[in-house]
Design a protein around this motif. Structure first.
Motif, PDB file in Angstrom:
ATOM      1  N   MET A  22       1.126  -1.319  -0.028  1.00 48.29           N
ATOM      2  CA  MET A  22      -0.075   0.103   0.108  1.00 48.29           C
ATOM      3  C   MET A  22       0.996   1.288  -0.069  1.00 48.29           C
ATOM      4  N   LYS A  23       0.629   1.998  -0.987  1.00 54.66           N
ATOM      5  CA  LYS A  23       1.388   3.490  -1.087  1.00 54.66           C
ATOM      6  C   LYS A  23       0.861   4.336   0.076  1.00 54.66           C
ATOM      7  N   HIS A  24       1.762   5.030   0.475  1.00 57.23           N
ATOM      8  CA  HIS A  24       1.480   6.276   1.730  1.00 57.23           C
ATOM      9  C   HIS A  24       1.266   7.438   0.836  1.00 57.23           C
ATOM     10  N   ILE A  25       0.028   8.342   1.193  1.00 58.19           N
ATOM     11  CA  ILE A  25      -0.114   9.634   0.887  1.00 58.19           C
ATOM     12  C   ILE A  25      -0.161  10.547   1.839  1.00 58.19           C
ATOM     13  N   ASP A  26       0.438  11.688   1.771  1.00 62.71           N
ATOM     14  CA  ASP A  26       0.723  12.637   2.713  1.00 62.71           C
ATOM     15  C   ASP A  26      -0.689  13.420   2.621  1.00 62.71           C
ATOM     16  N   GLU A  27      -1.656  13.345   3.302  1.00 64.13           N
ATOM     17  CA  GLU A  27      -2.798  14.088   2.852  1.00 64.13           C
ATOM     18  C   GLU A  27      -2.823  15.646   3.117  1.00 64.13           C
ATOM     19  N   GLU A  28      -2.281  15.930   4.177  1.00 62.30           N
ATOM     20  CA  GLU A  28      -1.708  17.417   4.386  1.00 62.30           C
ATOM     21  C   GLU A  28      -0.847  17.861   3.121  1.00 62.30           C
ATOM     22  N   LYS A  29      -0.020  17.232   2.682  1.00 59.45           N
ATOM     23  CA  LYS A  29       0.560  17.729   1.431  1.00 59.45           C
ATOM     24  C   LYS A  29      -0.201  17.652   0.229  1.00 59.45           C
ATOM     25  N   LEU A  30      -1.296  17.113  -0.050  1.00 58.54           N
ATOM     26  CA  LEU A  30      -2.119  17.207  -0.828  1.00 58.54           C
ATOM     27  C   LEU A  30      -2.887  18.500  -1.081  1.00 58.54           C
ATOM     28  N   GLU A  31      -3.038  19.346   0.108  1.00 59.52           N
ATOM     29  CA  GLU A  31      -3.682  20.207   0.044  1.00 59.52           C
ATOM     30  C   GLU A  31      -2.676  21.502  -0.050  1.00 59.52           C
ATOM     31  N   THR A  32      -1.440  21.367  -0.002  1.00 62.33           N
ATOM     32  CA  THR A  32      -0.439  22.513  -0.036  1.00 62.33           C
ATOM     33  C   THR A  32       0.460  22.420  -1.226  1.00 62.33           C
ATOM     34  N   ASP A  33       0.676  21.198  -1.842  1.00 61.56           N
ATOM     35  CA  ASP A  33       1.509  20.881  -2.817  1.00 61.56           C
ATOM     36  C   ASP A  33       0.900  20.749  -4.139  1.00 61.56           C
ATOM     37  N   LEU A  34       0.931  21.533  -4.985  1.00 57.62           N
ATOM     38  CA  LEU A  34       0.203  21.301  -6.113  1.00 57.62           C
ATOM     39  C   LEU A  34       0.468  20.127  -6.920  1.00 57.62           C
ATOM     40  N   PRO A  35       1.868  20.315  -7.408  1.00 55.64           N
ATOM     41  CA  PRO A  35       2.268  18.988  -8.286  1.00 55.64           C
ATOM     42  C   PRO A  35       2.346  17.598  -7.428  1.00 55.64           C
ATOM     43  N   TYR A  36       2.190  17.625  -6.405  1.00 56.11           N
ATOM     44  CA  TYR A  36       2.061  16.368  -5.292  1.00 56.11           C
ATOM     45  C   TYR A  36       0.679  15.848  -5.695  1.00 56.11           C
ATOM     46  N   ARG A  37      -0.291  17.042  -5.410  1.00 53.36           N
ATOM     47  CA  ARG A  37      -1.684  16.665  -5.776  1.00 53.36           C
ATOM     48  C   ARG A  37      -1.976  16.263  -7.008  1.00 53.36           C
ATOM     49  N   PHE A  38      -1.565  16.737  -7.966  1.00 53.59           N
ATOM     50  CA  PHE A  38      -1.732  16.390  -9.421  1.00 53.59           C
ATOM     51  C   PHE A  38      -1.068  15.072 -10.080  1.00 53.59           C
ATOM     52  N   GLN A  39       0.063  14.660  -9.177  1.00 51.95           N
ATOM     53  CA  GLN A  39       0.684  13.439  -9.411  1.00 51.95           C
ATOM     54  C   GLN A  39      -0.256  12.138  -8.703  1.00 51.95           C
ATOM     55  N   TYR A  40      -0.678  12.537  -7.637  1.00 51.47           N
ATOM     56  CA  TYR A  40      -1.599  11.631  -6.834  1.00 51.47           C
ATOM     57  C   TYR A  40      -2.678  11.341  -7.682  1.00 51.47           C
ATOM     58  N   LEU A  41      -3.650  12.637  -8.117  1.00 53.51           N
ATOM     59  CA  LEU A  41      -4.657  12.216  -8.871  1.00 53.51           C
ATOM     60  C   LEU A  41      -4.601  11.577 -10.363  1.00 53.51           C
ATOM     61  N   THR A  42      -3.417  12.004 -10.966  1.00 56.83           N
ATOM     62  CA  THR A  42      -3.369  11.342 -12.239  1.00 56.83           C
ATOM     63  C   THR A  42      -3.092   9.678 -11.884  1.00 56.83           C
ATOM     64  N   GLU A  43      -2.125   9.368 -11.003  1.00 61.72           N
ATOM     65  CA  GLU A  43      -1.924   8.266 -10.597  1.00 61.72           C
ATOM     66  C   GLU A  43      -3.438   7.378 -10.330  1.00 61.72           C
ATOM     67  N   PHE A  44      -4.009   8.046  -9.408  1.00 56.80           N
ATOM     68  CA  PHE A  44      -5.412   7.339  -8.709  1.00 56.80           C
ATOM     69  C   PHE A  44      -6.329   7.211 -10.024  1.00 56.80           C
ATOM     70  N   ILE A  45      -6.572   8.214 -10.694  1.00 58.81           N
ATOM     71  CA  ILE A  45      -7.579   8.187 -11.893  1.00 58.81           C
ATOM     72  C   ILE A  45      -7.028   7.251 -12.979  1.00 58.81           C
ATOM     73  N   GLY A  46      -5.638   7.153 -13.065  1.00 60.99           N
ATOM     74  CA  GLY A  46      -5.023   6.271 -13.929  1.00 60.99           C
ATOM     75  C   GLY A  46      -4.849   7.076 -15.366  1.00 60.99           C
ATOM     76  N   VAL A  47      -4.532   8.434 -15.347  1.00 65.22           N
ATOM     77  CA  VAL A  47      -4.260   8.952 -16.596  1.00 65.22           C
ATOM     78  C   VAL A  47      -2.605   8.511 -16.892  1.00 65.22           C
ATOM     79  N   ASN A  48      -2.664   8.327 -18.188  1.00 64.41           N
ATOM     80  CA  ASN A  48      -1.242   7.742 -18.756  1.00 64.41           C
ATOM     81  C   ASN A  48      -0.941   8.559 -19.966  1.00 64.41           C
ATOM     82  N   GLU A  49       0.212   7.980 -20.374  1.00 59.81           N
ATOM     83  CA  GLU A  49       0.593   8.745 -21.585  1.00 59.81           C
ATOM     84  C   GLU A  49      -0.288   8.394 -22.988  1.00 59.81           C
ATOM     85  N   ASP A  50      -0.653   7.318 -22.927  1.00 63.39           N
ATOM     86  CA  ASP A  50      -1.822   6.717 -24.104  1.00 63.39           C
ATOM     87  C   ASP A  50      -2.893   7.793 -23.948  1.00 63.39           C
ATOM     88  N   ASP A  51      -3.317   8.243 -22.757  1.00 63.07           N
ATOM     89  CA  ASP A  51      -4.901   9.329 -22.512  1.00 63.07           C
ATOM     90  C   ASP A  51      -3.972  10.515 -23.197  1.00 63.07           C
TER      91      ASP A  51
END
Length: 190
Positions: free
Chosen positions: A1-30
């Motif tokens: 299981m991957k750990h996600i820093d939930e506080e960092k999701l609210e303060t670090d835009l690149p971190y948030r975006f990376q998490y979202l793209t990974e969770f939603i499954g956005v990839n190079e094909d998309d």
């Protein structure tokens, strides 16, 4: 299981975006599917923009947000919601912005600059950026995103793409719009 820093999701835009793209499954094909659609979608952008503004002007609760001066607009402002038309100079200014946004989605790389741009799309509709007079309620932003989503789906379905390409393109834009929706709603948290 991957750990996600939930506080960092609210303060670090690149971190948030990376998490979202990974969770939603956005990839190079998309991203490739989105960029591949540029040639077919770009000529339809003016009609998409017109459809969005026609819809926004159907309701007083959405139209009223176009009466205050828009950030970056220097011309005459409308006198009232009743006198404001889609032909007004400020609405033409706003239509240009929406057109550039739609073109940006299908032409620009999804790098840090794009992430900041997508985030600003949400922020600019609040007093946190742009015009202090502009404060579009979240319900109106959600309604707009739902309408834009449907318009893009309808547009893609009308392109007569082969089935595999059509499905990939629809899935890619669906993921993209969920990313955009998050980068809008984050600016409405207390």
């Amino acid at each position: 299981m991957k750990h996600i820093d939930e506080e960092k999701l609210e303060t670090d835009l690149p971190y948030r975006f990376q998490y979202l793209t990974e969770f939603i499954g956005v990839n190079e094909d998309d991203l490739q599917a989105i960029h591949s659609a540029a040639g077919a979608i770009a000529p339809l952008v003016p009609a998409l923009v017109d459809a969005v503004y026609d819809q926004l002007f159907r309701y007083d609760c959405t139209k009223r947000h176009f009466v205050p001066r828009q950030h970056g607009y220097e011309g005459e402002i409308p006198e009232s919601i009743e006198t404001l038309t889609v032909d007004h100079e400020m609405i033409q200014f706003r239509k240009q912005h929406l057109g550039r946004y739609l073109e940006t989605l299908v032409t620009k790389p999804y790098d840090e600059k794009m992430v900041q741009y997508l985030d600003m799309v949400g922020k600019i509709h609040t007093p946190k950026a742009g015009s202090k007079e502009l404060n579009v309620p979240l319900v109106q932003m959600n309604a707009l995103m739902g309408f834009v989503s449907n318009a893009l789906v309808s547009t893609i379905l009308g392109l007569n793409l082969d089935r595999e390409t059509e499905v990939k393109t629809l899935i890619a834009f669906n993921k993209l719009l969920w990313l955009q929706n998050d980068l809008i709603t984050r600016h409405y948290q207390a």
